[in-house]
Design a protein around this motif. Structure first.
Motif, PDB file in Angstrom:
ATOM      1  N   THR A 104      -0.246 -52.485 -19.017  1.00 44.85           N
ATOM      2  CA  THR A 104      -0.731 -53.089 -17.774  1.00 44.85           C
ATOM      3  C   THR A 104      -1.513 -54.376 -18.016  1.00 44.85           C
ATOM      4  O   THR A 104      -1.419 -55.321 -17.237  1.00 44.85           O
ATOM      5  N   MET A 105      -2.276 -54.422 -19.109  1.00 45.28           N
ATOM      6  CA  MET A 105      -3.176 -55.551 -19.316  1.00 45.28           C
ATOM      7  C   MET A 105      -2.539 -56.694 -20.100  1.00 45.28           C
ATOM      8  O   MET A 105      -2.886 -57.859 -19.893  1.00 45.28           O
ATOM      9  N   ARG A 106      -1.623 -56.401 -21.011  1.00 45.54           N
ATOM     10  CA  ARG A 106      -1.091 -57.445 -21.873  1.00 45.54           C
ATOM     11  C   ARG A 106       0.419 -57.629 -21.728  1.00 45.54           C
ATOM     12  O   ARG A 106       0.905 -58.759 -21.662  1.00 45.54           O
ATOM     13  N   LEU A 107       1.172 -56.530 -21.715  1.00 46.86           N
ATOM     14  CA  LEU A 107       2.631 -56.650 -21.635  1.00 46.86           C
ATOM     15  C   LEU A 107       3.076 -57.075 -20.238  1.00 46.86           C
ATOM     16  O   LEU A 107       3.959 -57.933 -20.091  1.00 46.86           O
ATOM     17  N   GLY A 108       2.480 -56.489 -19.214  1.00 46.81           N
ATOM     18  CA  GLY A 108       2.860 -56.795 -17.840  1.00 46.81           C
ATOM     19  C   GLY A 108       2.841 -58.280 -17.500  1.00 46.81           C
ATOM     20  O   GLY A 108       3.796 -58.798 -16.920  1.00 46.81           O
ATOM     21  N   PRO A 109       1.776 -59.015 -17.876  1.00 43.04           N
ATOM     22  CA  PRO A 109       1.724 -60.438 -17.528  1.00 43.04           C
ATOM     23  C   PRO A 109       2.788 -61.310 -18.194  1.00 43.04           C
ATOM     24  O   PRO A 109       3.025 -62.427 -17.740  1.00 43.04           O
ATOM     25  N   VAL A 110       3.420 -60.827 -19.289  1.00 46.37           N
ATOM     26  CA  VAL A 110       4.392 -61.688 -19.986  1.00 46.37           C
ATOM     27  C   VAL A 110       5.823 -61.192 -19.871  1.00 46.37           C
ATOM     28  O   VAL A 110       6.749 -61.912 -20.250  1.00 46.37           O
ATOM     29  N   VAL A 111       6.026 -59.981 -19.372  1.00 49.03           N
ATOM     30  CA  VAL A 111       7.371 -59.411 -19.400  1.00 49.03           C
ATOM     31  C   VAL A 111       8.342 -60.191 -18.523  1.00 49.03           C
ATOM     32  O   VAL A 111       9.546 -60.260 -18.813  1.00 49.03           O
TER      33      VAL A 111
END
Length: 313
Positions: A104-111
């Motif tokens: 939620t915090m790191r992968l979500g913003p770049v996926v």
């Protein structure tokens, strides 16, 4: 007998009408072409080619076999081309398992950037803090923030994950700020109990290593929960810095024992060992390295590596 080579030799002989010309086109000797045709005829129990001094032509049976052979080779070439194209533009389903907080915090913003780069891929992401089996649960890539053991799976280290010891100012006002790892024994701990070290905390400073087994009031498998409970003043937490960062910056949490560091964890991309790594898996891992691989922390110099890891992860 090399059936595929024999088929290619047979088709070239029929198309060119010559053993010598077929050999020239396939970069083989005339005797090699003759051997392929002879082996093919022997395996089928039928004459396929009528040979003369200057010309080679198919028999009636050979003509029927030629038509089928041309179709078979065309299908094989089409299959090869399809695979080649899929390597250049990956298609299909990519299943990824990742920890809830990192997802939620790191992968979500770049996926979304990965999806835009490879629009023909279907990306299925399952976020879970359970220790799912990467193979039995059918994931192409499993992301873990962990300390890893050895086994038959392969992992690529993506980035270090520094951990910080922290507590709310209100908690420290009530119970005091510990000045050494030993003083943590009289504090209430909020623990993540699913690491190899269990509920023990290892802290290292200039005076060496300290193994602390703090009394705990909460054990949970999600560090965001630990952060939120710590903010409410319920104890001391040891959590990844990226999860505590906003609370530390706002003053909702205070970092303590700054002269001591817990062994850093790392984000790993885990996948089954295969002779040829799937292009979609390789591209996804390369994307993670591109986005996160430059991150460093002072306690753990980063290096991208591949190694064997725990089979029960």
């Amino acid at each position: 007998m090399d059936k595929l080579s024999s088929l290619r030799a047979f088709v070239k002989v029929v198309e060119s009408g010559s053993f010598a010309e077929a050999g020239r086109q396939l970069r083989l000797s005339r005797s090699a072409i003759s051997k392929y045709i002879g082996e093919l005829e022997q395996s089928l129990g039928a004459q396929l080619i009528v040979r003369t001094t200057r010309h080679a032509s198919p028999t009636e049976t050979g003509q029927l076999y030629f038509e089928r052979a041309v179709s078979i080779l065309a299908e094989l070439d089409a299959a090869d081309q399809a695979v080649s194209q899929s390597q250049a533009a990956p298609r299909g389903l990519l299943r990824v398992n990742a920890p809830m907080s990192f997802g939620t915090m790191r992968l979500g913003p770049v996926v979304a950037d990965f999806m835009a780069r490879y629009p023909e891929l279907q990306l299925q992401i399952v976020l879970s803090d359970d220790l799912l089996d990467p193979v039995q649960d059918g994931f192409d890539v499993t992301l873990r923030i962990a300390e890893l053991e050895s086994s038959s799976l392969v992992a690529r280290r993506i980035m270090p994950v520094e951990r910080v010891i922290c507590a709310a100012p209100a908690y420290l006002a009530r119970h005091g700020t510990p000045g050494s790892p030993e003083e943590l024994r009289r504090h209430t701990a909020l623990t993540y109990g699913f690491l190899l070290t269990g509920n023990q905390w290892k802290l290292t400073g200039s005076d060496g290593d300290h193994w602390i087994q703090p009394a705990w009031s909460l054990c949970v498998n999600n560090a965001e929960v630990l952060r939120d409970v710590a903010i409410k003043g319920q104890g001391v937490a040891l959590i990844p810095r990226f999860i505590a960062a906003d609370a530390l910056e706002s003053g909702a949490l205070t970092a303590i024992l700054a002269d001591y560091a817990a062994p850093p964890l790392a984000l790993y991309a885990i996948y089954p060992p295969t002779r040829h790594l799937s292009v979609k898996v390789r591209l996804f891992i390369d994307f993670l390295v591109e986005r996160f691989g430059r991150e460093r922390d002072v306690t753990s110099p980063w290096a991208a590596t591949e190694r064997q890891i725990a089979s029960n992860l």
